[in-house]
Design a protein around this motif. Structure first.
Motif, PDB file in Angstrom:
ATOM      1  N   LEU A 201      39.444 -41.028 -66.097  1.00  0.00           N
ATOM      2  CA  LEU A 201      39.069 -42.439 -66.158  1.00  0.00           C
ATOM      3  C   LEU A 201      40.137 -43.387 -65.627  1.00  0.00           C
ATOM      4  N   LEU A 202      41.364 -43.285 -66.114  1.00  0.00           N
ATOM      5  CA  LEU A 202      42.346 -44.323 -65.812  1.00  0.00           C
ATOM      6  C   LEU A 202      42.708 -44.406 -64.326  1.00  0.00           C
ATOM      7  N   PRO A 203      42.926 -43.290 -63.618  1.00  0.00           N
ATOM      8  CA  PRO A 203      43.183 -43.452 -62.181  1.00  0.00           C
ATOM      9  C   PRO A 203      41.998 -44.045 -61.434  1.00  0.00           C
ATOM     10  N   PHE A 204      40.775 -43.793 -61.910  1.00  0.00           N
ATOM     11  CA  PHE A 204      39.597 -44.407 -61.286  1.00  0.00           C
ATOM     12  C   PHE A 204      39.620 -45.915 -61.520  1.00  0.00           C
ATOM     13  N   VAL A 205      39.911 -46.315 -62.758  1.00  0.00           N
ATOM     14  CA  VAL A 205      40.023 -47.747 -63.067  1.00  0.00           C
ATOM     15  C   VAL A 205      41.112 -48.379 -62.211  1.00  0.00           C
ATOM     16  N   SER A 206      42.234 -47.698 -62.057  1.00  0.00           N
ATOM     17  CA  SER A 206      43.347 -48.218 -61.251  1.00  0.00           C
ATOM     18  C   SER A 206      42.927 -48.437 -59.812  1.00  0.00           C
ATOM     19  N   VAL A 208      39.898 -48.965 -58.693  1.00  0.00           N
ATOM     20  CA  VAL A 208      38.995 -50.117 -58.639  1.00  0.00           C
ATOM     21  C   VAL A 208      39.806 -51.413 -58.680  1.00  0.00           C
ATOM     22  N   ALA A 209      40.799 -51.456 -59.544  1.00  0.00           N
ATOM     23  CA  ALA A 209      41.620 -52.673 -59.695  1.00  0.00           C
ATOM     24  C   ALA A 209      42.354 -53.023 -58.411  1.00  0.00           C
ATOM     25  N   VAL A 210      42.753 -52.001 -57.655  1.00  0.00           N
ATOM     26  CA  VAL A 210      43.523 -52.265 -56.431  1.00  0.00           C
ATOM     27  C   VAL A 210      42.613 -52.410 -55.215  1.00  0.00           C
ATOM     28  N   GLY A 211      41.307 -52.249 -55.411  1.00  0.00           N
ATOM     29  CA  GLY A 211      40.348 -52.494 -54.339  1.00  0.00           C
ATOM     30  C   GLY A 211      39.961 -51.281 -53.525  1.00  0.00           C
ATOM     31  N   LEU A 212      40.355 -50.091 -53.956  1.00  0.00           N
ATOM     32  CA  LEU A 212      39.995 -48.874 -53.219  1.00  0.00           C
ATOM     33  C   LEU A 212      38.575 -48.415 -53.538  1.00  0.00           C
TER      34      LEU A 212
END
Length: 349
Positions: A201-206, A208-212
Protein backbone atom coordinates in the motif's frame (compact mmCIF):
# COMPACT_ATOMS: atom_id res chain seq x y z
CA UNK A 1 30.82 -8.67 14.27
CA UNK A 2 31.17 -9.26 10.52
CA UNK A 3 27.66 -9.81 9.18
CA UNK A 4 26.75 -11.06 5.71
CA UNK A 5 23.48 -9.69 4.32
CA UNK A 6 22.10 -11.75 1.45
CA UNK A 7 19.94 -9.46 -0.67
CA UNK A 8 21.46 -6.59 1.28
CA UNK A 9 20.88 -4.02 -1.48
CA UNK A 10 17.11 -4.36 -1.16
CA UNK A 11 14.67 -2.26 0.84
CA UNK A 12 14.96 -3.94 4.23
CA UNK A 13 18.54 -5.09 3.68
CA UNK A 14 19.88 -1.59 2.99
CA UNK A 15 18.20 -0.15 6.08
CA UNK A 16 19.53 -3.01 8.19
CA UNK A 17 23.00 -2.31 6.79
CA UNK A 18 22.73 1.26 8.12
CA UNK A 19 21.64 0.03 11.55
CA UNK A 20 24.53 -2.47 11.69
CA UNK A 21 27.16 0.05 10.61
CA UNK A 22 25.89 2.61 13.11
CA UNK A 23 26.35 0.01 15.88
CA UNK A 24 29.95 -0.68 14.87
CA UNK A 25 29.45 -3.94 12.93
CA UNK A 26 31.11 -4.68 9.59
CA UNK A 27 28.75 -5.36 6.69
CA UNK A 28 29.23 -7.69 3.73
CA UNK A 29 26.51 -7.70 1.08
CA UNK A 30 25.81 -10.54 -1.36
CA UNK A 31 23.32 -9.53 -4.05
CA UNK A 32 22.74 -10.27 -7.74
CA UNK A 33 20.88 -6.97 -8.29
CA UNK A 34 17.93 -8.77 -9.93
CA UNK A 35 15.58 -6.49 -7.96
CA UNK A 36 18.00 -3.80 -6.78
CA UNK A 37 21.12 -1.89 -7.79
CA UNK A 38 24.48 -0.65 -6.53
CA UNK A 39 23.07 2.77 -5.70
CA UNK A 40 21.55 1.97 -2.27
CA UNK A 41 24.89 0.49 -1.17
CA UNK A 42 26.68 3.65 -2.26
CA UNK A 43 24.20 5.74 -0.30
CA UNK A 44 24.49 3.53 2.78
CA UNK A 45 28.25 4.15 2.73
CA UNK A 46 27.62 7.87 2.27
CA UNK A 47 25.22 7.99 5.22
CA UNK A 48 27.46 6.03 7.57
CA UNK A 49 30.90 7.13 6.40
CA UNK A 50 31.93 3.45 6.31
CA UNK A 51 32.61 0.96 3.54
CA UNK A 52 30.42 -2.00 2.68
CA UNK A 53 32.06 -5.04 1.10
CA UNK A 54 29.94 -5.98 -1.89
CA UNK A 55 29.89 -9.34 -3.69
CA UNK A 56 27.78 -9.58 -6.82
CA UNK A 57 26.71 -13.21 -6.90
CA UNK A 58 23.71 -15.47 -7.39
CA UNK A 59 22.88 -17.19 -4.10
CA UNK A 60 21.34 -20.14 -5.94
CA UNK A 61 24.78 -20.86 -7.44
CA UNK A 62 26.74 -22.96 -4.95
CA UNK A 63 30.17 -22.26 -6.46
CA UNK A 64 29.69 -18.47 -6.39
CA UNK A 65 28.30 -18.53 -2.88
CA UNK A 66 31.13 -20.72 -1.59
CA UNK A 67 33.63 -18.33 -3.16
CA UNK A 68 32.15 -15.46 -1.13
CA UNK A 69 32.39 -17.41 2.13
CA UNK A 70 35.94 -18.53 1.31
CA UNK A 71 37.05 -14.93 0.75
CA UNK A 72 35.46 -13.45 3.87
CA UNK A 73 35.52 -14.00 7.61
CA UNK A 74 31.79 -14.18 8.43
CA UNK A 75 30.39 -14.31 11.96
CA UNK A 76 26.69 -14.30 11.16
CA UNK A 77 24.25 -14.13 8.24
CA UNK A 78 21.01 -12.21 7.81
CA UNK A 79 19.12 -13.81 4.93
CA UNK A 80 16.94 -11.36 2.97
CA UNK A 81 17.54 -12.65 -0.56
CA UNK A 82 14.51 -13.94 -2.43
CA UNK A 83 11.60 -12.99 -4.64
CA UNK A 84 8.65 -11.39 -2.87
CA UNK A 85 5.82 -10.41 -5.23
CA UNK A 86 2.63 -12.28 -4.38
CA UNK A 87 1.11 -11.67 -7.82
CA UNK A 88 4.24 -12.69 -9.71
CA UNK A 89 4.49 -15.85 -7.61
CA UNK A 90 1.01 -16.86 -8.78
CA UNK A 91 1.94 -16.21 -12.41
CA UNK A 92 5.32 -17.96 -12.20
CA UNK A 93 5.30 -20.34 -9.24
CA UNK A 94 8.24 -22.45 -10.37
CA UNK A 95 10.48 -19.37 -10.45
CA UNK A 96 9.55 -18.64 -6.83
CA UNK A 97 10.02 -22.19 -5.61
CA UNK A 98 13.37 -22.52 -7.37
CA UNK A 99 14.75 -19.13 -6.34
CA UNK A 100 13.57 -18.91 -2.75
CA UNK A 101 14.05 -22.55 -1.76
CA UNK A 102 17.30 -23.13 -3.65
CA UNK A 103 18.94 -19.93 -2.38
CA UNK A 104 18.19 -20.93 1.21
CA UNK A 105 19.42 -24.49 0.78
CA UNK A 106 22.64 -23.31 -0.88
CA UNK A 107 23.12 -20.80 1.93
CA UNK A 108 22.62 -23.40 4.66
CA UNK A 109 24.94 -25.87 2.93
CA UNK A 110 27.61 -23.21 2.48
CA UNK A 111 27.30 -22.06 6.09
CA UNK A 112 27.82 -25.68 7.19
CA UNK A 113 30.99 -25.95 5.07
CA UNK A 114 32.28 -22.63 6.45
CA UNK A 115 31.23 -23.49 10.02
CA UNK A 116 29.08 -20.36 10.31
CA UNK A 117 26.36 -21.11 12.87
CA UNK A 118 24.45 -17.85 13.32
CA UNK A 119 21.52 -16.96 11.05
CA UNK A 120 18.61 -14.50 11.08
CA UNK A 121 15.96 -15.34 8.48
CA UNK A 122 13.60 -12.85 6.87
CA UNK A 123 10.21 -14.57 6.98
CA UNK A 124 6.71 -13.13 6.76
CA UNK A 125 3.42 -12.99 8.60
CA UNK A 126 2.03 -14.41 5.35
CA UNK A 127 2.78 -17.86 6.81
CA UNK A 128 -0.20 -17.48 9.16
CA UNK A 129 -2.59 -17.50 6.20
CA UNK A 130 -6.06 -16.38 7.24
CA UNK A 131 -5.43 -16.08 10.97
CA UNK A 132 -8.59 -16.56 12.99
CA UNK A 133 -7.55 -14.49 16.00
CA UNK A 134 -5.99 -11.05 16.38
CA UNK A 135 -3.54 -10.00 17.51
CA UNK A 136 -1.62 -12.79 15.78
CA UNK A 137 0.94 -14.49 18.02
CA UNK A 138 3.80 -16.85 17.20
CA UNK A 139 1.68 -19.69 18.58
CA UNK A 140 -0.90 -19.11 15.84
CA UNK A 141 -0.99 -21.98 13.38
CA UNK A 142 1.26 -21.76 10.32
CA UNK A 143 -0.72 -22.60 7.21
CA UNK A 144 0.63 -24.94 4.56
CA UNK A 145 -2.38 -24.31 2.32
CA UNK A 146 -1.62 -20.69 1.44
CA UNK A 147 -3.19 -18.92 -1.52
CA UNK A 148 0.11 -17.91 -3.15
CA UNK A 149 3.48 -19.56 -3.82
CA UNK A 150 5.40 -16.66 -2.24
CA UNK A 151 3.86 -17.41 1.16
CA UNK A 152 4.31 -21.12 0.59
CA UNK A 153 8.05 -20.64 0.08
CA UNK A 154 8.35 -18.80 3.40
CA UNK A 155 6.51 -21.55 5.26
CA UNK A 156 8.59 -24.22 3.52
CA UNK A 157 11.86 -22.43 4.30
CA UNK A 158 10.89 -22.23 7.96
CA UNK A 159 10.44 -26.03 7.91
CA UNK A 160 13.79 -26.52 6.14
CA UNK A 161 15.44 -24.42 8.85
CA UNK A 162 13.84 -26.44 11.63
CA UNK A 163 15.01 -29.67 10.01
CA UNK A 164 18.54 -28.29 9.59
CA UNK A 165 18.68 -27.49 13.30
CA UNK A 166 17.66 -31.05 14.17
CA UNK A 167 20.67 -32.24 12.14
CA UNK A 168 23.05 -29.63 13.61
CA UNK A 169 22.30 -28.60 17.19
CA UNK A 170 25.05 -25.94 17.09
CA UNK A 171 22.98 -23.76 14.76
CA UNK A 172 21.55 -20.58 16.27
CA UNK A 173 18.71 -19.24 14.14
CA UNK A 174 16.08 -16.53 14.55
CA UNK A 175 13.07 -16.55 12.22
CA UNK A 176 11.50 -13.10 11.97
CA UNK A 177 7.93 -12.91 10.71
CA UNK A 178 7.44 -9.39 9.33
CA UNK A 179 4.09 -7.71 9.13
CA UNK A 180 4.05 -4.70 6.74
CA UNK A 181 7.37 -2.79 6.48
CA UNK A 182 6.88 0.86 5.52
CA UNK A 183 8.69 4.20 5.55
CA UNK A 184 12.30 5.02 4.76
CA UNK A 185 15.47 6.25 6.41
CA UNK A 186 14.87 9.65 7.94
CA UNK A 187 17.53 11.19 5.65
CA UNK A 188 15.41 10.42 2.59
CA UNK A 189 18.50 8.96 0.90
CA UNK A 190 17.39 5.32 0.93
CA UNK A 191 13.91 3.89 0.67
CA UNK A 192 11.62 1.44 -1.10
CA UNK A 193 12.10 1.28 -4.86
CA UNK A 194 9.75 -1.30 -6.42
CA UNK A 195 10.77 -2.19 -9.97
CA UNK A 196 7.21 -3.00 -11.04
CA UNK A 197 3.75 -1.94 -9.89
CA UNK A 198 3.99 -1.79 -6.08
CA UNK A 199 2.48 -4.77 -4.29
CA UNK A 200 2.18 -2.92 -0.99
CA UNK A 201 0.00 0.00 0.00
CA UNK A 202 2.41 2.71 1.11
CA UNK A 203 4.72 2.78 -1.94
CA UNK A 204 1.59 2.89 -4.12
CA UNK A 205 0.28 5.84 -2.10
CA UNK A 206 3.70 7.50 -2.41
CA UNK A 207 3.69 7.12 -6.19
CA UNK A 208 0.21 8.63 -6.41
CA UNK A 209 1.34 11.55 -4.23
CA UNK A 210 4.31 12.26 -6.49
CA UNK A 211 2.20 12.02 -9.65
CA UNK A 212 3.43 8.70 -11.05
CA UNK A 213 -0.02 7.08 -10.66
CA UNK A 214 -3.53 8.48 -10.82
CA UNK A 215 -5.18 6.97 -7.77
CA UNK A 216 -5.00 4.27 -5.12
CA UNK A 217 -7.25 1.24 -5.49
CA UNK A 218 -8.72 0.36 -2.09
CA UNK A 219 -9.66 -3.32 -2.14
CA UNK A 220 -12.89 -3.63 -0.20
CA UNK A 221 -14.93 -1.06 1.67
CA UNK A 222 -17.40 -3.26 3.50
CA UNK A 223 -15.26 -4.99 6.11
CA UNK A 224 -16.28 -5.11 9.76
CA UNK A 225 -13.79 -2.38 10.70
CA UNK A 226 -14.30 1.23 11.87
CA UNK A 227 -14.20 2.66 8.33
CA UNK A 228 -14.96 -0.48 6.30
CA UNK A 229 -11.44 -0.89 4.89
CA UNK A 230 -8.95 -3.59 5.79
CA UNK A 231 -6.82 -3.16 8.92
CA UNK A 232 -3.14 -4.14 8.90
CA UNK A 233 -0.01 -3.76 11.02
CA UNK A 234 2.49 -1.29 9.54
CA UNK A 235 6.02 -1.25 10.97
CA UNK A 236 8.60 1.44 10.19
CA UNK A 237 11.51 -0.10 8.29
CA UNK A 238 14.08 1.32 10.75
CA UNK A 239 12.24 -0.28 13.68
CA UNK A 240 12.31 -3.50 11.65
CA UNK A 241 16.04 -3.08 10.99
CA UNK A 242 16.67 -2.64 14.70
CA UNK A 243 14.66 -5.82 15.31
CA UNK A 244 17.27 -7.71 13.28
CA UNK A 245 20.06 -6.35 15.47
CA UNK A 246 18.15 -7.37 18.58
CA UNK A 247 17.62 -10.88 17.18
CA UNK A 248 21.30 -11.12 16.26
CA UNK A 249 22.32 -10.11 19.78
CA UNK A 250 20.05 -12.70 21.40
CA UNK A 251 20.67 -15.73 19.20
CA UNK A 252 20.61 -19.05 21.03
CA UNK A 253 20.87 -22.70 20.09
CA UNK A 254 17.96 -23.96 18.01
CA UNK A 255 15.26 -21.96 16.23
CA UNK A 256 13.54 -18.97 17.82
CA UNK A 257 10.59 -17.35 16.04
CA UNK A 258 9.43 -13.76 16.53
CA UNK A 259 6.74 -11.49 15.12
CA UNK A 260 8.05 -8.07 14.14
CA UNK A 261 5.25 -5.54 13.84
CA UNK A 262 3.98 -2.43 15.56
CA UNK A 263 1.24 -4.30 17.40
CA UNK A 264 -1.20 -1.64 16.15
CA UNK A 265 -3.84 -2.03 13.45
CA UNK A 266 -4.30 0.79 10.93
CA UNK A 267 -6.87 0.81 8.15
CA UNK A 268 -6.19 1.53 4.50
CA UNK A 269 -7.93 4.90 4.88
CA UNK A 270 -5.86 5.64 8.00
CA UNK A 271 -2.73 5.24 5.87
CA UNK A 272 -4.08 7.33 2.98
CA UNK A 273 -5.29 10.13 5.26
CA UNK A 274 -2.09 10.19 7.31
CA UNK A 275 0.05 10.35 4.17
CA UNK A 276 -2.15 13.07 2.72
CA UNK A 277 -1.69 15.14 5.87
CA UNK A 278 2.12 14.86 6.07
CA UNK A 279 2.55 15.41 2.30
CA UNK A 280 0.02 18.26 2.34
CA UNK A 281 -1.75 17.01 -0.75
CA UNK A 282 -4.86 15.03 -1.61
CA UNK A 283 -4.42 11.32 -2.37
CA UNK A 284 -7.16 10.23 -4.83
CA UNK A 285 -8.51 6.74 -4.22
CA UNK A 286 -11.28 4.46 -5.43
CA UNK A 287 -12.89 1.65 -3.47
CA UNK A 288 -12.98 -1.49 -5.61
CA UNK A 289 -13.97 -5.10 -5.02
CA UNK A 290 -12.29 -6.91 -2.16
CA UNK A 291 -9.61 -9.44 -3.09
CA UNK A 292 -10.30 -13.11 -2.54
CA UNK A 293 -8.55 -14.40 0.59
CA UNK A 294 -8.04 -10.99 2.21
CA UNK A 295 -9.01 -10.77 5.88
CA UNK A 296 -10.62 -7.75 7.48
CA UNK A 297 -8.06 -7.30 10.25
CA UNK A 298 -4.56 -8.54 11.04
CA UNK A 299 -1.95 -7.15 13.40
CA UNK A 300 0.86 -8.58 15.48
CA UNK A 301 1.21 -9.69 19.04
CA UNK A 302 4.81 -8.61 19.69
CA UNK A 303 4.96 -9.62 23.36
CA UNK A 304 7.55 -12.33 22.73
CA UNK A 305 9.97 -10.05 20.85
CA UNK A 306 9.67 -7.41 23.55
CA UNK A 307 10.19 -9.92 26.35
CA UNK A 308 13.01 -11.98 24.85
CA UNK A 309 14.80 -9.47 22.62
CA UNK A 310 14.19 -6.26 24.56
CA UNK A 311 12.88 -4.80 21.30
CA UNK A 312 9.89 -2.60 20.59
CA UNK A 313 8.95 -0.05 17.96
CA UNK A 314 9.59 3.67 18.49
CA UNK A 315 8.23 5.17 15.28
CA UNK A 316 4.61 5.88 14.39
CA UNK A 317 2.59 5.52 11.21
CA UNK A 318 2.92 9.28 10.80
CA UNK A 319 6.72 8.97 11.05
CA UNK A 320 6.64 6.25 8.39
CA UNK A 321 4.50 8.35 6.05
CA UNK A 322 6.66 11.43 6.56
CA UNK A 323 9.88 9.48 5.89
CA UNK A 324 8.36 7.70 2.88
CA UNK A 325 7.29 11.07 1.43
CA UNK A 326 10.75 12.56 2.03
CA UNK A 327 12.24 9.62 0.11
CA UNK A 328 9.67 9.60 -2.72
CA UNK A 329 9.57 13.37 -3.26
CA UNK A 330 13.36 13.53 -3.34
CA UNK A 331 13.64 10.47 -5.55
CA UNK A 332 10.47 10.40 -7.68
CA UNK A 333 11.81 7.59 -9.86
CA UNK A 334 13.60 5.77 -7.06
CA UNK A 335 17.33 5.21 -7.26
CA UNK A 336 17.22 5.85 -11.01
CA UNK A 337 16.45 9.51 -10.20
CA UNK A 338 19.94 10.42 -9.06
CA UNK A 339 22.06 7.32 -9.57
CA UNK A 340 25.79 7.87 -9.75
CA UNK A 341 28.70 5.51 -10.44
CA UNK A 342 30.03 3.41 -7.61
CA UNK A 343 33.70 3.11 -6.80
CA UNK A 344 35.69 -0.05 -6.12
CA UNK A 345 33.68 -3.25 -5.67
CA UNK A 346 34.58 -6.66 -4.37
CA UNK A 347 32.99 -8.73 -7.11
CA UNK A 348 32.46 -12.47 -7.23
CA UNK A 349 31.45 -14.26 -10.41
Amino acid sequence: MRVLLTGGAGFIGSHTAVALLERGHEVIVLDDFSNSSREPIRRVEELCGKQVTLHIADLTNAASTQKVFASESIDAVIHFAGLKSVGESVRDPLLYYRTNLMSTMVLLETMALAKVKKLVFSSSATVYGVAKDVPVSESSEVSYRLSNPYGQTKAMIEQIIRDAVVADSALQIAVLRYFNPVGAHTSGRIGEDPKQTPNNLLPFVSQVAVGLRDFVSVFGGGYDTPDGTGVRDYIHVMDLAEGHLAALAHLKSGVSTYNLGSGIGSSVLDVINTFSRVANRAIPYEVVAAREGDVSCSYADVTKATRELGWSTHRTLEDACRDAWRWQSGNPHGYASQASPRGVLAVSS
